[in-house]
Design an enzyme around this catalytic site. Structure first.
Site, short mmCIF file in Angstrom:
data_model
loop_
_atom_site.label_atom_id
_atom_site.label_comp_id
_atom_site.label_asym_id
_atom_site.label_seq_id
_atom_site.Cartn_x
_atom_site.Cartn_y
_atom_site.Cartn_z
N HIS A 158 -20.77 -43.82 -25.08
CA HIS A 158 -20.32 -45.04 -25.76
C HIS A 158 -21.47 -46.03 -25.91
O HIS A 158 -21.74 -46.55 -27.01
CB HIS A 158 -19.18 -45.64 -24.94
CG HIS A 158 -18.74 -47.02 -25.34
ND1 HIS A 158 -17.42 -47.33 -25.59
CD2 HIS A 158 -19.41 -48.19 -25.51
CE1 HIS A 158 -17.32 -48.61 -25.91
NE2 HIS A 158 -18.52 -49.15 -25.85
N GLU A 159 -22.16 -46.28 -24.81
CA GLU A 159 -23.25 -47.26 -24.86
C GLU A 159 -24.41 -46.77 -25.72
O GLU A 159 -25.05 -47.55 -26.42
CB GLU A 159 -23.74 -47.58 -23.45
CG GLU A 159 -22.70 -48.22 -22.54
CD GLU A 159 -22.09 -49.48 -23.12
OE1 GLU A 159 -22.80 -50.24 -23.82
OE2 GLU A 159 -20.89 -49.72 -22.88
N HIS A 162 -24.44 -47.71 -29.35
CA HIS A 162 -24.72 -49.11 -29.69
C HIS A 162 -26.19 -49.35 -30.07
O HIS A 162 -26.49 -50.32 -30.76
CB HIS A 162 -24.41 -50.03 -28.50
CG HIS A 162 -22.95 -50.32 -28.32
ND1 HIS A 162 -22.10 -50.65 -29.35
CD2 HIS A 162 -22.19 -50.38 -27.18
CE1 HIS A 162 -20.89 -50.88 -28.88
NE2 HIS A 162 -20.92 -50.71 -27.57
N ASP A 171 -18.26 -53.12 -31.04
CA ASP A 171 -17.06 -53.09 -30.20
C ASP A 171 -15.96 -53.86 -30.93
O ASP A 171 -15.56 -54.94 -30.51
CB ASP A 171 -17.33 -53.71 -28.82
CG ASP A 171 -18.18 -52.83 -27.95
OD1 ASP A 171 -19.05 -53.37 -27.22
OD2 ASP A 171 -17.99 -51.60 -27.95
#
Length: 208
Positions: A158-159, A162, A171
């Site tokens: 997920h990170e 980014h 987000d």
């Protein structure tokens, strides 16, 4: 980079020993080359937990990238997390999963500080998009599952989405229900929402 199989052997030894694999290029027996090992800041005593999650994220990311690359049209898994299938949105998902797969999560820097002002207590981790490979881990990260849904590996993936050179996802929403709703209501945002990439990768419950 060493194979994941070689790293798995080293990591298993490290977990048993409670220490990182040796960094001098060889194991104690001289039979295995040392694998890459993350850089840690303020993570004393949690290094092997993070490294295992990073290794798991590498495996999860490859499996997901391969799945997305194989798609020729909509599937239940795709439409659940990314909404209506279009060639353009599929290309976006494939590009992001392919790009993050080139990252070495075992070469990242993990910082166990979680000191961003005003950060909610339930935040798992965060990154600054232009600080590629630097992941700040919060206490909630260490309460995440190691398998299944809402995993530590999924959180690293997920990170990774980014980072500016990995896709620069946002987000827009977080949590399972909000991510599912986003895929239905606004697929263009779902294809740019980090949580949707995590849930799609974890694929729990299993969807074809």
């Amino acid at each position: 980079m060493p194979s994941l199989k070689s790293f798995s052997l080293l990591l298993a030894s490290a977990l048993l020993a409670g220490a990182a694999p040796p960094l001098n290029g060889r194991s104690e027996t001289g039979s295995l080359k040392a694998a890459s090992w993350p850089t840690f800041q303020q993570c004393e005593g949690r290094e092997t937990v993070i490294a295992k999650a990073a290794n798991d994220a590498q495996i999860l990311g490859k499996a997901t990238k391969d799945y997305v690359a194989s798609l020729k049209g909509p599937t239940p898994r795709y439409t659940t997390w990314f909404g209506n299938f279009t060639l353009a949105r599929h290309a976006t998902a494939l590009n992001i999963y392919s790009t993050i797969h080139t990252n070495d999560y075992l070469g990242y820097t993990y910082i166990c500080d979680c000191d961003l002002p005003g950060l909610p207590e339930d935040v798992v981790a965060y990154v600054y998009p232009y600080q590629h490979g630097m992941v700040h881990l919060c206490p909630e990260f260490f309460r995440r599952n190691t398998t299944g849904k809402n995993t530590q590996a999924g959180s690293i993936l997920h990170e990774a989405t980014h980072f500016s050179d990995n896709g620069a996802t946002e987000d827009w929403v977080s949590g399972t229900d909000n991510s599912l709703k986003l895929a239905i209501d606004d697929p263009d945002k779902a294809i740019n929402n980090a949580a949707n990439y995590k849930y799609f990768a974890e694929n729990v419950p299993f969807l074809n």
